[in-house]
Design an enzyme around this catalytic site. Sequence first.
Site, PDB file in Angstrom:
ATOM      1  N   GLY A 112       0.830  -1.210   0.000  1.00 58.63           N
ATOM      2  CA  GLY A 112       0.000   0.000   0.000  1.00 58.63           C
ATOM      3  C   GLY A 112       0.860   1.254   0.000  1.00 58.63           C
ATOM      4  O   GLY A 112       0.490   2.285   0.569  1.00 58.63           O
ATOM      5  N   TYR A 144     -15.252  -2.244   8.146  1.00 57.77           N
ATOM      6  CA  TYR A 144     -13.864  -1.781   8.316  1.00 57.77           C
ATOM      7  C   TYR A 144     -13.374  -2.120   9.728  1.00 57.77           C
ATOM      8  O   TYR A 144     -12.305  -2.710   9.908  1.00 57.77           O
ATOM      9  CB  TYR A 144     -13.826  -0.274   8.073  1.00 57.77           C
ATOM     10  CG  TYR A 144     -12.511   0.394   8.343  1.00 57.77           C
ATOM     11  CD1 TYR A 144     -11.419   0.205   7.515  1.00 57.77           C
ATOM     12  CD2 TYR A 144     -12.358   1.257   9.438  1.00 57.77           C
ATOM     13  CE1 TYR A 144     -10.213   0.851   7.756  1.00 57.77           C
ATOM     14  CE2 TYR A 144     -11.176   1.904   9.678  1.00 57.77           C
ATOM     15  CZ  TYR A 144     -10.097   1.708   8.836  1.00 57.77           C
ATOM     16  OH  TYR A 144      -8.914   2.351   9.074  1.00 57.77           O
ATOM     17  N   LYS A 172     -10.442  -4.610  11.130  1.00 59.34           N
ATOM     18  CA  LYS A 172      -9.330  -4.113  11.956  1.00 59.34           C
ATOM     19  C   LYS A 172      -9.233  -4.905  13.260  1.00 59.34           C
ATOM     20  O   LYS A 172      -8.139  -5.289  13.679  1.00 59.34           O
ATOM     21  CB  LYS A 172      -9.499  -2.617  12.239  1.00 59.34           C
ATOM     22  CG  LYS A 172      -9.251  -1.728  11.021  1.00 59.34           C
ATOM     23  CD  LYS A 172      -7.830  -1.887  10.501  1.00 59.34           C
ATOM     24  CE  LYS A 172      -7.527  -0.999   9.317  1.00 59.34           C
ATOM     25  NZ  LYS A 172      -6.212  -1.275   8.713  1.00 59.34           N
TER      26      LYS A 172
HETATM   27  N1  SER Z   1      -9.170   7.350   8.976  1.00 62.72           N
HETATM   28  C1  SER Z   1      -9.819   6.083   8.950  1.00 62.72           C
HETATM   29  C2  SER Z   1     -11.142   6.155   8.313  1.00 62.72           C
HETATM   30  O1  SER Z   1     -11.784   7.168   8.452  1.00 62.72           O
HETATM   31  C3  SER Z   1      -9.990   5.556  10.343  1.00 62.72           C
HETATM   32  O2  SER Z   1      -8.927   4.788  10.697  1.00 62.72           O
HETATM   33  O3  SER Z   1     -11.571   5.224   7.721  1.00 62.72           O
END
Ligand code: SER
Length: 321
Positions: free
Chosen positions: A8, A142, A146
């Site tokens: 990445g 998300y 994580k």
């Molecule tokens: N900055 C990220 C997001 O908003 C959070 O880890 O997805």
Amino acid sequence: MKNILITGAAGQIGSELTVALRHRYGDSNVIACGHKTKPDATLLESGPFASLDIRDFSALATIVEKQKIDTIFHLAGILSAVAEKNPQMAWDINMTGLTNVLETARTCGCAVFFPSSIGAFGPSTPPDNTPQLTIQRPQSIYGITKLTGELLCDYYFQKFGVDTRGLRFPGLISSETKPGGGTTDYAVEIFYAAVKCEKYSCFLKRGTRLDMMYMRDALRATISLMEADPARLTSRNAFNVTAMSFAPEDLFAEIKKIIPNFTMTYEVDPLRQAIADSWPNKMDDSEAARQWGWQPEYDLPAMTREMISTLSRRMENDGGK
Ligand code: SER
């Protein structure tokens, strides 16, 4: 760390971490990897670059073996708002990517850095002074990737002795590469509007307080954690780290001190607002301070001054564009 791989590398953190690590460990010892996104010239010209789809296990393993990689900074991943629109894709990229990295690290003896996030928390987490060890029931895909990532990294350390280390990043603010589809992106976009004297329409509502950090601090945190004496680490995945906590109106007020004519309205995006509402207001990062000496350097005023001066200078050089 002698031979480093960054996945990445063309992304928001990767593009700057690659440059910082090349500066510290030697240009040719840091291999940047990316998929699709065309990396900018600085990345391509300052050291080796390999095209890689992180879901391709054998391609990853070949690079790691051939280049005798000993440390992988695994930054390839999908951010919160994009993930929520395509959960299957987010799971595939975030989880297949991480399991490929961990398996390669296990067989090739590499250390791994994994960026977790404030997204790994959920609405039942204590929102203020959120402890490092606490309730984690994230509701976004998300956040689920994580949290799973944190657990998987701990598993690889405990079961196989892979030296995995991770940080729970807050929203990251930088004047270089823009973030791609996160919930905290407003805190970057707002500066681009401000320096162009354009009105900004904020997609989170007043009072949405979130942890944030200037990219320079995020890079220092990442490198410090990976260089920390393992004997001092009683935890690994993942450390809370933060530098400031603010709501959109606080950032707006800070920018107005420098650009008094700046104006902002609110046009709330329900998807991103719901995600932000499920995240903490402010994390407690005292474990990172205690175990490896974490200390942020940029608070809200310092970050705001540097963002505005860097972006203004760039705009002048580009002829006001
Ligand atoms: N900055 C990220 C997001 O908003 C959070 O880890 O997805």
